[in-house]
Design an enzyme around this catalytic site. Structure first.
Site: not given
Length: 427
Positions: A282, A325, A331, A340, A355, A361
């Site tokens: 990813h 992460h 964010e 989402y 976040h 999160h």
């Protein structure tokens, strides 16, 4: 509207733009020449932002005796008015309040970051609009504003011309540009990023090369359109975190022609061309950066505006949603439409989350279990549009946001059922 690039020009009357000089002794049509600068005069050419405006009256005539007015729910960094325990935060959509709300009355600040006085940081706002501004005008001296439309359509009348936006479109209004905000289809609800730092610009593509992501030709600037209107009106200015108002006898949107590279613009997020991994893993979310506000530290943005739009996911033997992460950046995330993929429930259009710097999160339990066990065939994310205002500064939550009934106090429980799968006897 014309394209987004290094320089533009537009005139509402033929010959209104002087030829060969910026400030002739006498301008065509009896206009005044005025320069609007978004950078120091001596900034390098590549970073120099300025436009020449040819207007019916210079801005010194759009002036009067200003008086402070109530800021309402608009807040500016630094702003510490509440202390919340550190945690990932998420809010359900805030309903459009009842009553008459023009643009200025409908701003609700959710977070602030950095320090506006030092030209660093940002604020994340919601806007709610139920009626158009009439004989009212505004400009922001503290920062540029990015409108992210989520519900309803807006017309933003600017000194440079008219910009219309609908959901999945954004408009950027540079610092100091006068506007009037009207409803085209309402009521309207959306998000605003108030950028105190360097102006938004296209990010470097690096190894991606010359194509994809946000293409320069898809950014549109307005065609010159002026108002030669006499009558009582109000001009409000945001300066130093405070709103100031004065009365005028004529419209300040009186620019008949303009040229330069410091101008408002719009962009349709549906034109974004995403790239991604086509074998495994990813990729970092930086591949979804539409615009960036650079800082003095290379590679560390004052703000990145990131969008997660329709796209194919094809990576093999890969956990496809974002990984868990902790991030030095903070964010603020919103959802314009759809679902989402990392948060299939609880994060809905009109909602938003925060976040913050170095708070953990990632996918909720359902998203993790589904992504870990799904058949990895090509999958298309359809009719989705999420975005992030990502900044190097920690974001402070306002008192208004902390007290919203839509604050999901059980948000952290979305990870409560993550199970221990570790077994040292089984690979």
């Amino acid at each position: 509207m014309s394209g987004f690039g290094n320089g533009f020009e537009s005139e509402a009357l033929p010959g209104a733009l002087p030829v060969g000089r910026n400030s002739p002794q006498k301008c065509p049509y009896g206009l005044y020449a005025e320069q609007l600068s978004g950078s120091p005069f001596t900034a390098p050419r590549v970073a120099n932002e300025r436009s020449w405006l040819y207007r019916i009256r210079p801005t010194v005539k759009h002036w009067g005796r200003f008086a402070k007015i109530d800021n309402g729910y608009w807040r500016t960094a630094p702003c510490v008015e509440t202390e919340m325990p550190i945690a990932p935060l998420r809010w359900s959509p805030v309903p459009v309040p009842r009553g008459k709300l023009t643009f200025l009355k409908g701003i609700r600040t959710i977070t602030t970051a950095g320090d506006a006085a030092t030209h660093a940081g940002m604020a994340a706002h919601l806007y709610f609009i139920t009626e158009s501004m009439q004989d009212e005008y505004f400009y922001n001296a503290d920062g540029e504003m990015m409108f992210v439309a989520q519900e309803g359509s807006l017309r933003i009348a600017t000194e440079f011309g008219i910009i219309d936006i609908e959901p999945c479109e954004v408009a950027v209004i540079p610092r100091g540009v006068k506007i009037r905000v009207e409803l085209l289809q309402g009521p309207a609800r959306g998000y605003i990023c108030e950028n105190y730092g360097g102006a938004f610009t296209l990010p470097e593509r690096g190894p991606i090369g010359a194509n994809c992501l946000a293409n320069q030709r898809d950014f549109l600037t307005p065609v010159a359109s002026y108002e030669d209107h006499d009558g009582d009106c109000t001009l409000t200015v945001k300066w130093g975190g405070q709103l100031w108002a004065t009365q005028l006898k004529h419209s300040p949107l009186d620019v008949v022609a303009w040229h330069g590279n410091y101008a408002p613009y719009k962009y349709d997020l549906r034109h974004y061309s995403p790239v991604g991994p086509i074998l495994y893993d990813h990729a970092d979310p930086s591949i979804y950066t539409v615009l960036t506000s650079p800082s003095e530290t290379p590679g560390t943005a004052n703000i990145d505006f990131v969008v997660f739009c329709d796209r194919w996911m094809v990576a093999e033997n890969t956990f496809r949603p974002p990984w868990y992460h902790m991030n030095v950046m903070s964010e603020f995330m919103g959802l314009v439409q759809g679902v989402y993929d990392a948060k299939p429930h609880g994060f809905v259009p009109g909602g938003f989350s925060l976040h913050n710097c170095m708070l953990p999160h990632g996918p909720d339990t359902e998203a993790f279990e589904h992504a870990s066990n799904m058949e990895l065939k090509p999958q298309r994310q359809t009719d989705t549009m999420a975005f992030m205002f990502e900044t190097r500064f920690a974001q402070r939550v306002t008192k208004f946001a902390a007290e919203l009934p839509s604050l999901q106090k059980d948000y952290v429980d979305c990870w409560a059922n993550l199970q221990k799968h570790f077994d040292p006897k089984r690979r």
